[in-house]
Scaffold this active site. Structure first.
Site, PDB file in Angstrom:
ATOM      1  N   ASN A 211     -17.073  42.158  18.465  1.00  0.00           N
ATOM      2  CA  ASN A 211     -16.037  41.106  18.411  1.00  0.00           C
ATOM      3  C   ASN A 211     -14.826  41.847  17.635  1.00  0.00           C
ATOM      4  O   ASN A 211     -13.715  41.799  17.939  1.00  0.00           O
ATOM      5  CB  ASN A 211     -16.310  39.762  17.677  1.00  0.00           C
ATOM      6  N   CYS A 263     -14.365  32.819  17.818  1.00  0.00           N
ATOM      7  CA  CYS A 263     -15.154  33.876  17.229  1.00  0.00           C
ATOM      8  C   CYS A 263     -14.171  35.012  16.614  1.00  0.00           C
ATOM      9  O   CYS A 263     -14.596  35.159  15.467  1.00  0.00           O
ATOM     10  CB  CYS A 263     -15.533  34.472  18.313  1.00  0.00           C
ATOM     11  N   LYS A 324      -6.881  30.018  24.779  1.00  0.00           N
ATOM     12  CA  LYS A 324      -6.891  30.791  26.401  1.00  0.00           C
ATOM     13  C   LYS A 324      -7.116  29.633  27.283  1.00  0.00           C
ATOM     14  O   LYS A 324      -7.261  28.598  27.003  1.00  0.00           O
ATOM     15  CB  LYS A 324      -8.233  31.779  26.184  1.00  0.00           C
TER      16      LYS A 324
END
Length: 438
Positions: A211, A263, A324
């Protein structure tokens, strides 16, 4: 296999539903009566394409169930996944592991016989060791093996990611646990899913490192976009040019208003804190976090500049709020910071998002919500594209212009071609490209 998923949030619900779809018997456990009641009625509390259908099919088939009773659910389980939240801890940015440890204690108190307990929550390196210590010290009579199995699900594409994964990382050196985990993912073998076994601490770090690298890649192209604007270059063409190099790849090279979601923000921060605690600072990731925070604020200034340097008393319309498309997730979405900057500057902000407006109401200030893109642009001095939902790509620009006070589009996702905007009489303010004015 008898599988229990502790936590019915995004990761737990998607993972549990997909495992049931593989043919396992799965129970998803949660502490929220409202959530469990809703799931039992067939109401899915999150938006994820395809998830509602999979849940319906597997509950009807009797493979998927929901429960508030953790002890009863895990008593005879073969494998128990911990998929509870690990938010950033207030005050210091470390991952809050209180929910993980609480779940581990409840699981250990209830299991009978050999059981594999799997951390699917994103946890710092060493968390599995601490869970194992809890089991050893507080429940020495129990035969439990702790395994790390991080998730790599993209919101909006989670079903595909689970069923056709790039890799399945499993951290354990216990042969019994290895056999159990192979059986859990056996239905994927026809797709040649790569099971990657490693040490538990390595598995925990893989998730954070992945990530952090992707967040760094996004931040890199965002800084290149700023340079493109100063030099008269085109960031989309730069991204394509470097992305054709197989060593770099073209994923996560789309310039925009900064990363958000469940995240990247918390995981990059948690990794930074872990590295600092172990006297091994990650300067690149520290800088990535700082740049991303600053970028979101800079996007607010970009909108104000496109409106002539001031927005007090002016109406500004925002298309998209979620971090998103294809999700209703508002966590750390750039829209939050952009909206606040516009409100602070005195703007009258109107917003529309296909899925995220209910979630947005708890995190945005005094804005006006509309039921379509056209409903929010009447009298607007600018339209700002914040999230690249598909339905925003084919708007009727003639109608849009007719409704607006001034034909200005601030395209923070570069979904429109400058020449098209000029044709319809819009001033176009993209990311990492030349500004074109009507």
């Amino acid at each position: 296999m008898r599988v229990v998923m502790i936590g019915s949030g995004y990761v737990g619900l998607v993972s549990g539903a997909c495992l049931a779809d593989f043919g396992h018997r799965v129970i998803c456990v949660d502490k929220s009566p409202d959530k469990i009641d809703a799931l039992e009625r067939g109401e899915v509390p999150i938006f994820e394409p395809g998830l509602e259908q999979i849940i319906a099919q597997n509950t009807t088939a009797g493979r998927l169930g929901f429960s508030l009773d953790l002890p009863r659910a895990v008593a005879d389980a073969d494998v128990v996944f911990i998929a509870v939240g690990t938010p950033s801890r207030r005050g210091d940015g470390h991952a809050d592991l209180s929910y993980v440890y609480a779940a581990a204690r409840e699981i250990a108190a209830a299991v009978t016989g050999f059981t594999v307990v799997v951390t699917k929550s994103t946890v710092p390196v060493g968390t599995g060791d601490e869970i194992e210590r809890i089991f050893r010290d507080e429940f020495p009579e129990k035969d439990i093996v702790v395994v790390s199995n991080p998730e790599f699900l993209r919101e909006g594409a989670a079903i595909t990611d689970f069923k056709r994964p790039d890799r399945i990382v499993i951290g354990t050196d216990d042969e019994r646990a290895i056999d159990i985990m192979r059986e859990v993912y056996r239905p994927l073998y026809l797709n040649e899913a790569p099971l990657y076994f490693c040490e538990r601490r390595t598995s925990e770090l893989i998730k954070y490192a992945a990530n952090a690298f992707l967040a760094m890649k996004i931040t890199f192209i965002n800084e290149i976009a700023d340079l493109c604007e100063q030099l008269g270059a085109d960031v989309q063409k730069v991204a394509k040019g470097i992305g054709m190099d197989k060593r770099i790849g073209d994923k996560f090279l789309h310039a925009g208003p900064g990363y958000g979601g469940s995240c990247f923000p918390k995981d990059t921060l948690a990794l930074v804190k872990t590295a600092q605690d172990h006297n091994s600072p990650l300067r690149l990731i520290e800088t990535t976090v700082a740049i991303n925070d600053n970028r979101k604020r800079a996007m607010g200034r970009k909108v104000i500049a496109a409106c002539g340097g001031a927005v007090r008393g002016k109406k500004v319309a925002l298309l998209g709020l979620t971090f998103k498309p294809n999700t209703d997730d508002m966590r750390d979405a750039p829209s939050i910071t952009i909206v606040q900057a516009l409100l602070d500057a005195g703007a009258d902000v109107h917003v529309f998002d296909p899925e995220g407006m209910e979630a947005a109401k708890s995190v945005l200030g005094p804005v006006t919500y509309g039921d379509s893109p056209y409903a929010i642009v009447d009298g607007a001095e600018a339209v700002v594209v914040v999230t690249e939902w598909e339905e925003f790509r084919a708007l009727d620009f003639r109608e849009l212009k007719a409704r607006m006070a001034k034909p200005v589009i601030v395209d923070l996702r570069n979904i429109y071609k400058p020449e098209e905007m000029v044709k319809y009489g819009f001033s176009h303010f993209p990311i990492g490209k030349r500004i074109t004015k009507a």
